[in-house]
Design a protein around this motif. Structure first.
Motif, PDB file in Angstrom:
ATOM      1  N   UNK A 155       0.883  -1.173   0.000  1.00 17.84           N
ATOM      2  CA  UNK A 155       0.000   0.000   0.000  1.00 17.84           C
ATOM      3  C   UNK A 155       0.918   1.219   0.000  1.00 17.84           C
ATOM      4  N   UNK A 156       0.826   2.049  -1.020  1.00 16.37           N
ATOM      5  CA  UNK A 156       1.847   3.082  -1.172  1.00 16.37           C
ATOM      6  C   UNK A 156       1.262   4.426  -1.567  1.00 16.37           C
ATOM      7  N   UNK A 157       1.869   5.477  -1.000  1.00 17.13           N
ATOM      8  CA  UNK A 157       1.577   6.842  -1.400  1.00 17.13           C
ATOM      9  C   UNK A 157       2.832   7.672  -1.185  1.00 17.13           C
ATOM     10  N   UNK A 158       2.781   8.919  -1.575  1.00 19.44           N
ATOM     11  CA  UNK A 158       3.937   9.802  -1.382  1.00 19.44           C
ATOM     12  C   UNK A 158       3.497  11.245  -1.534  1.00 19.44           C
ATOM     13  N   UNK A 159       4.343  12.155  -1.056  1.00 20.90           N
ATOM     14  CA  UNK A 159       4.238  13.555  -1.432  1.00 20.90           C
ATOM     15  C   UNK A 159       5.058  13.715  -2.711  1.00 20.90           C
ATOM     16  N   UNK A 160       4.430  14.160  -3.769  1.00 23.80           N
ATOM     17  CA  UNK A 160       5.120  14.188  -5.045  1.00 23.80           C
ATOM     18  C   UNK A 160       4.791  12.939  -5.836  1.00 23.80           C
ATOM     19  N   UNK A 161       5.724  12.450  -6.630  1.00 22.59           N
ATOM     20  CA  UNK A 161       5.533  11.279  -7.473  1.00 22.59           C
ATOM     21  C   UNK A 161       6.472  10.165  -7.036  1.00 22.59           C
ATOM     22  N   UNK A 162       6.098   8.922  -7.321  1.00 26.25           N
ATOM     23  CA  UNK A 162       6.980   7.815  -6.973  1.00 26.25           C
ATOM     24  C   UNK A 162       7.007   6.768  -8.072  1.00 26.25           C
ATOM     25  N   UNK A 163       8.095   6.010  -8.083  1.00 25.00           N
ATOM     26  CA  UNK A 163       8.233   4.826  -8.940  1.00 25.00           C
ATOM     27  C   UNK A 163       8.757   3.704  -8.055  1.00 25.00           C
ATOM     28  N   UNK A 164       8.017   2.605  -7.983  1.00 28.94           N
ATOM     29  CA  UNK A 164       8.312   1.502  -7.067  1.00 28.94           C
ATOM     30  C   UNK A 164       8.897   0.316  -7.827  1.00 28.94           C
ATOM     31  N   UNK A 165       9.958  -0.286  -7.269  1.00 26.88           N
ATOM     32  CA  UNK A 165      10.562  -1.492  -7.823  1.00 26.88           C
ATOM     33  C   UNK A 165      10.785  -2.507  -6.716  1.00 26.88           C
ATOM     34  N   UNK A 166      10.783  -3.775  -7.094  1.00 27.22           N
ATOM     35  CA  UNK A 166      11.038  -4.855  -6.148  1.00 27.22           C
ATOM     36  C   UNK A 166      11.919  -5.896  -6.828  1.00 27.22           C
ATOM     37  N   UNK A 167      13.075  -6.129  -6.219  1.00 25.09           N
ATOM     38  CA  UNK A 167      14.051  -7.067  -6.791  1.00 25.09           C
ATOM     39  C   UNK A 167      14.378  -6.731  -8.243  1.00 25.09           C
ATOM     40  N   UNK A 176       2.857   9.202 -12.863  1.00 23.22           N
ATOM     41  CA  UNK A 176       2.364  10.289 -12.009  1.00 23.22           C
ATOM     42  C   UNK A 176       1.581   9.794 -10.799  1.00 23.22           C
ATOM     43  N   UNK A 177       1.897   8.613 -10.305  1.00 30.02           N
ATOM     44  CA  UNK A 177       1.302   8.157  -9.046  1.00 30.02           C
ATOM     45  C   UNK A 177       1.948   8.912  -7.889  1.00 30.02           C
ATOM     46  N   UNK A 178       1.183   9.220  -6.818  1.00 28.33           N
ATOM     47  CA  UNK A 178      -0.174   8.744  -6.530  1.00 28.33           C
ATOM     48  C   UNK A 178      -1.296   9.604  -7.099  1.00 28.33           C
ATOM     49  N   UNK A 179      -0.966  10.612  -7.889  1.00 29.02           N
ATOM     50  CA  UNK A 179      -2.007  11.453  -8.476  1.00 29.02           C
ATOM     51  C   UNK A 179      -2.199  12.746  -7.713  1.00 29.02           C
ATOM     52  N   UNK A 180      -2.746  13.739  -8.411  1.00 30.19           N
ATOM     53  CA  UNK A 180      -2.913  15.065  -7.813  1.00 30.19           C
ATOM     54  C   UNK A 180      -4.061  15.060  -6.812  1.00 30.19           C
ATOM     55  N   UNK A 206      12.970  -0.788  -3.896  1.00 31.58           N
ATOM     56  CA  UNK A 206      13.520   0.504  -4.282  1.00 31.58           C
ATOM     57  C   UNK A 206      12.431   1.472  -4.689  1.00 31.58           C
ATOM     58  N   UNK A 207      12.648   2.752  -4.387  1.00 34.31           N
ATOM     59  CA  UNK A 207      11.684   3.800  -4.735  1.00 34.31           C
ATOM     60  C   UNK A 207      12.443   5.020  -5.241  1.00 34.31           C
ATOM     61  N   UNK A 208      11.956   5.602  -6.328  1.00 29.36           N
ATOM     62  CA  UNK A 208      12.459   6.883  -6.824  1.00 29.36           C
ATOM     63  C   UNK A 208      11.368   7.918  -6.619  1.00 29.36           C
ATOM     64  N   UNK A 209      11.735   9.060  -6.070  1.00 29.27           N
ATOM     65  CA  UNK A 209      10.758  10.126  -5.816  1.00 29.27           C
ATOM     66  C   UNK A 209      10.968  11.288  -6.779  1.00 29.27           C
ATOM     67  N   UNK A 210       9.881  11.981  -7.093  1.00 29.90           N
ATOM     68  CA  UNK A 210       9.951  13.196  -7.878  1.00 29.90           C
ATOM     69  C   UNK A 210       9.060  14.276  -7.279  1.00 29.90           C
ATOM     70  N   UNK A 211       9.306  15.531  -7.665  1.00 22.47           N
ATOM     71  CA  UNK A 211       8.563  16.651  -7.084  1.00 22.47           C
ATOM     72  C   UNK A 211       7.075  16.591  -7.416  1.00 22.47           C
ATOM     73  N   UNK A 212       6.762  16.447  -8.706  1.00 23.20           N
ATOM     74  CA  UNK A 212       5.364  16.422  -9.114  1.00 23.20           C
ATOM     75  C   UNK A 212       4.635  17.708  -8.766  1.00 23.20           C
ATOM     76  N   UNK A 213       3.313  17.605  -8.663  1.00 22.57           N
ATOM     77  CA  UNK A 213       2.475  18.767  -8.349  1.00 22.57           C
ATOM     78  C   UNK A 213       2.670  19.199  -6.890  1.00 22.57           C
TER      79      UNK A 213
END
Length: 215
Positions: A155-167, A176-180, A206-213
């Motif tokens: 179950x995932x959310x973030x401030x900004x944008x995220x990209x989730x990876x596993x192994x 553009x998750x989790x959305x505006x 692993x997670x990469x974050x971005x600023x987003x809206x």
């Protein structure tokens, strides 16, 4: 007459739905003309074995005289966060025919109560300057699974944008998750079934974050 294209809340086999009284829909296929539904029956259970045997059902609508095939609300035992439910449906037609049971579909409840959220925010260990755009933070965490994994859900959310990876495999395929949202009041979240991506022994998320809206 066949019952096909079963959907819960407009989606096929959704996980993370935000209601404990979801609505069911389906379609009828027939090789005859002027066939209409006159009745239906829905059954639901926590596992396929109970569903097929008719034991320990969460809900059995019994035979309902109705031509309705969309927005049939679940009215069974109260469901809880993270619970997966399997369901199927059969119908009767205006020419006296009775369909076989449909193929099995399922849905899974999301986190419907605030107390279900037990995780803490994870933040990068950097000094932020909000007047400039900084490189995207990368997070990585290794962990071990000592036994085979029966079920794993993110179950995932973030401030900004995220990209989730596993192994090393990308899990979040939407952009553009989790959305505006109005970030001061609410955040949307996404749910991922990662059972197949986990394995016994060492794993890495692993997670990469971005600023987003948000910024």
């Amino acid at each position: 007459m066949e019952v096909l294209n079963l959907k819960t809340e407009y989606k096929k086999n959704p996980i993370g739905i935000g209601t404990t009284n979801p609505r069911f829909s389906w379609e009828l296929i027939s090789d005859q003309r002027k066939v209409m539904q006159t009745a239906y029956r829905i059954t639901t259970a926590e596992n396929i074995e109970d569903l097929n045997s008719g034991r320990n059902l969460l809900w059995d609508s019994l035979k309902v005289d109705s031509d309705q095939s969309v927005h049939i609300e679940y009215k069974g035992i109260l469901l809880s966060s993270g619970q997966r439910v399997f369901w199927k449906v059969k119908t009767w037609g205006n020419q006296g025919e009775e369909s076989d049971w449909s193929e099995t579909a399922y849905f899974e409840i999301g986190l419907v109560n605030n107390k279900d959220w037990k995780a803490q925010w994870i933040e990068p260990d950097i000094e932020e300057d909000f007047s400039v755009s900084l490189p995207a933070p990368y997070f990585r965490k290794e962990f071990s699974a000592d036994k085979s994994v029966r079920k794993a859900t993110v179950y995932m959310t973030s401030h900004g944008l995220y990209e989730l990876s596993l192994n090393g495999l990308k899990i979040s395929h939407d952009l553009f998750t989790p959305g505006w949202t109005s970030y001061q009041k609410r955040l949307q979240y996404q749910v991922y079934d990662v059972t197949q991506e986990l394995h016994t022994g060492k794993n890495a998320v692993g997670v990469i974050l971005g600023d987003g809206w948000y910024r």
